[in-house]
Motif scaffolding. Sequence first.
Motif, PDB file in Angstrom:
ATOM      1  N   ASP A 192       0.871  -1.156  -0.124  1.00  0.00           N
ATOM      2  CA  ASP A 192       0.030  -0.084   0.044  1.00  0.00           C
ATOM      3  C   ASP A 192       0.716   1.372  -0.068  1.00  0.00           C
ATOM      4  OD1 ASP A 192      -1.800   2.148   0.270  1.00  0.00           O
ATOM      5  OD2 ASP A 192      -3.187   0.900   1.776  1.00  0.00           O
ATOM      6  N   SER A 195      -0.508   4.598   1.536  1.00  0.00           N
ATOM      7  CA  SER A 195      -0.673   4.633   2.985  1.00  0.00           C
ATOM      8  C   SER A 195       0.912   4.837   3.693  1.00  0.00           C
ATOM      9  CB  SER A 195      -1.483   3.393   3.657  1.00  0.00           C
ATOM     10  OG  SER A 195      -0.667   2.400   3.544  1.00  0.00           O
ATOM     11  N   THR A 201       0.150   6.184   7.470  1.00  0.00           N
ATOM     12  CA  THR A 201      -1.167   6.074   7.613  1.00  0.00           C
ATOM     13  C   THR A 201      -1.832   4.676   7.295  1.00  0.00           C
ATOM     14  OG1 THR A 201      -1.329   8.585   7.216  1.00  0.00           O
ATOM     15  CG2 THR A 201      -3.400   7.513   7.335  1.00  0.00           C
ATOM     16  N   ARG A 203      -4.433   1.601   6.599  1.00  0.00           N
ATOM     17  CA  ARG A 203      -5.443   1.743   6.837  1.00  0.00           C
ATOM     18  C   ARG A 203      -6.209   0.081   6.771  1.00  0.00           C
ATOM     19  NH1 ARG A 203      -6.139   4.577   0.918  1.00  0.00           N
ATOM     20  NH2 ARG A 203      -4.103   3.711   0.128  1.00  0.00           N
ATOM     21  N   PRO A 204      -7.079   0.130   7.375  1.00  0.00           N
ATOM     22  CA  PRO A 204      -8.185   0.905   8.007  1.00  0.00           C
ATOM     23  C   PRO A 204      -7.667   1.675   9.124  1.00  0.00           C
ATOM     24  CG  PRO A 204      -9.165  -1.224   7.941  1.00  0.00           C
ATOM     25  CD  PRO A 204      -7.579  -1.342   7.274  1.00  0.00           C
ATOM     26  N   GLY A 205      -6.617   1.103   9.706  1.00  0.00           N
ATOM     27  CA  GLY A 205      -6.240   1.591  11.069  1.00  0.00           C
ATOM     28  C   GLY A 205      -5.040   0.557  11.254  1.00  0.00           C
ATOM     29  N   GLY A 208      -2.666  -3.174  11.371  1.00  0.00           N
ATOM     30  CA  GLY A 208      -2.358  -3.458   9.906  1.00  0.00           C
ATOM     31  C   GLY A 208      -2.392  -4.852   9.390  1.00  0.00           C
ATOM     32  N   GLY A 212      -7.723  -4.690   4.261  1.00  0.00           N
ATOM     33  CA  GLY A 212      -8.180  -3.200   4.020  1.00  0.00           C
ATOM     34  C   GLY A 212      -7.175  -2.355   3.242  1.00  0.00           C
ATOM     35  N   GLY A 213      -5.844  -2.626   2.994  1.00  0.00           N
ATOM     36  CA  GLY A 213      -4.814  -1.905   2.432  1.00  0.00           C
ATOM     37  C   GLY A 213      -5.119  -1.806   0.737  1.00  0.00           C
ATOM     38  N   ASP A 425       0.861  -3.645   6.097  1.00  0.00           N
ATOM     39  CA  ASP A 425       0.091  -2.409   5.414  1.00  0.00           C
ATOM     40  C   ASP A 425      -1.280  -2.824   4.987  1.00  0.00           C
ATOM     41  OD1 ASP A 425       0.927  -4.458   3.653  1.00  0.00           O
ATOM     42  OD2 ASP A 425       1.664  -3.198   1.995  1.00  0.00           O
TER      43      ASP A 425
END
Length: 642
Positions: A192, A195, A201, A203-205, A208, A212-213, A425
């Motif tokens: 990613d 991010s 950063t 994602r989603p938080g 990792g 969601g990356g 990530d």
Amino acid sequence: MKLILSMVAGVALLGAAQMAHASSHREAPAISKDPSVDNTDVYAFVSPDNPTTVTLIANYSPAQDPAGGPNFYKFDDDALYQIHIDNDGDCVPDITYQFDFNSVATQDHTLYNIGPITSLNDTDWILRQFYSLDRIDAGGTTNLGTSLPTPPSNIGPVSTPNYEALATAAVQSLPGGLLSFAGQRDDPFFVDLGSIFDLLTIRPGAPGNAGGGIDGLGGFNCQTIAIQVPIADLTSDGSTPTDPASAAAVLGVWASANRPETLTLNGDGTQTYSGPVVQYSRLGMPLVNEVVIPLGQKDAFNRSNPVDDGQFLSFVTDPELAGLLNAIYGVSVPSAPRNDLVSVFLTGVSGLNQPVNGTACEALRLNVAIPPASWEDPLGVIGGDVAGFPNGRRLGDDVVDIALRVVAGVLVPGFDGPPNSQLGDGVDCNDRAFLSAFPYVGTPHNGYSHSGHELCPSGPVPVRLLSFELEAVENEVRLDWRTADESAILGFRMERNSASVGPNLIPASSTGSGDYSFTDEVPTRGKYRYTLLEVHRDGTEHVLAQRDIDVRPVAGGLVLSQNAPNPFFGSSTVSFQLGTAGSASLSVFDVQGKMRHQKEWAHLEEGRHDYVLEASEWPSGVYFYRVKTDSGVKTRSMRVVK
């Protein structure tokens, strides 16, 4: 009128696109302007379908938009692309395979092709590219092939209607059992980028490890050179080692791109290169220049040679990334100096892939005596798979997650638990499936129907199976599997030849991931098929994996099982089976190469032997255990948790 551009002493006198000398995916300022010689990734692994050979892959020209016509992608005819092998640990190449390209325009047309390209000799393909392949070693330069063809770029369903057939035709069988390939492939690096470089950063938080990356390279292509070489052609003594402790077993691997230092832009629109050939890029270990070397040193790093990497040591022992993980996410990381990172990124890990009396440098270290894993764990060594990164690098190794966790300190006692051990990530696999045979890199995306930032083809699944191994010991079959992302299921069930064996339900871990082991006593020796099923909360079942095994006597060999339990605290049992009676020894090392335990037996009878290993006083972390007998040596990894 002519404009002359030159590089002198590694400094660009005039800023221009053709003057860069750095590497990887736009990771250094200069190379971002010169993608055709941007060395993006290097891979080195024992070939899974031909384990007496090693496959070496180097990629260039990153993030190719598949719809990049009318001037589609090719290698630079003025550059020399090289894969280097160091077989004695001094960080100086002992063997170099060199690819030299030459483009030929068969007709004078505006477009790349004037009809469907159905073969490598198709006259509708206007601009073709060929290469010569040389081996350079102490004996001089040996030509392995000339006028070897490359496939076209993957334009679309009309222009390249059967692209993979074209790519397969470009795989060249050369004397001595070598295979070679050069051409466009899917970019196999998954990360990613958005991010990571937006101040981590995730994602989603954080941390990792839940998907969601967005794969920043999904849907994009690159240029690949690849060779498959018999191991005996690469080792220092011409052998094919079977003992991982052999002095000849570890190879250092990196790649580079070289070109004459002076570019002349002629008044008629042509350009010529002249002067001494200099190195524009080099790469071995992934992510070192990207996340370890500071911005002002990135170009110098890639202009230098691995043997001189000692000048960059301080950036490894005190990495800025570790400080960012602490500052942004509050992750507690080990204090400098980080000698654990030196072993992973520069010297090789003692007891795994560290050469005898080796020099520290940025190169992949591959122990060719460690066979391919029957089931690859994308987390490689820290996931318990000693055939994976940093022992070489396979296409499916998730080097971003591994690097984040290693920089966070998972190899250092006290830092190997959450969140350090969960960092990632959110991108866990490549957008294109890898091939089962050479050159292994996936089919490139075509320009007509691609879309950027494509994700894993299978999408999210209830359970991510990291490994599934079967091992026969006498009349028993031991089944070990490792999972992640299993919070949506109740557990697992096992079948042998379609009949249920063992518990009706093996409960899933409450932590969302786990290591499982089950031993099945078979009625007779013979062939069996085992099926691992995931049991969902609504009672439905789904086949997670299926493996076959032939239960038969060891016949003089050595079988080393995974210790159980693993991970463990306190004690764990190491089991091994001897095909013939004789002496044996068990040695356990930590990642720094320190021997933690040794046991020797002057004589053991044929059959299975269990040894209870007491480790209650050991720090948490990854350890390697090795059993050596008169008939062979086997190595596995274990993990102590507290």
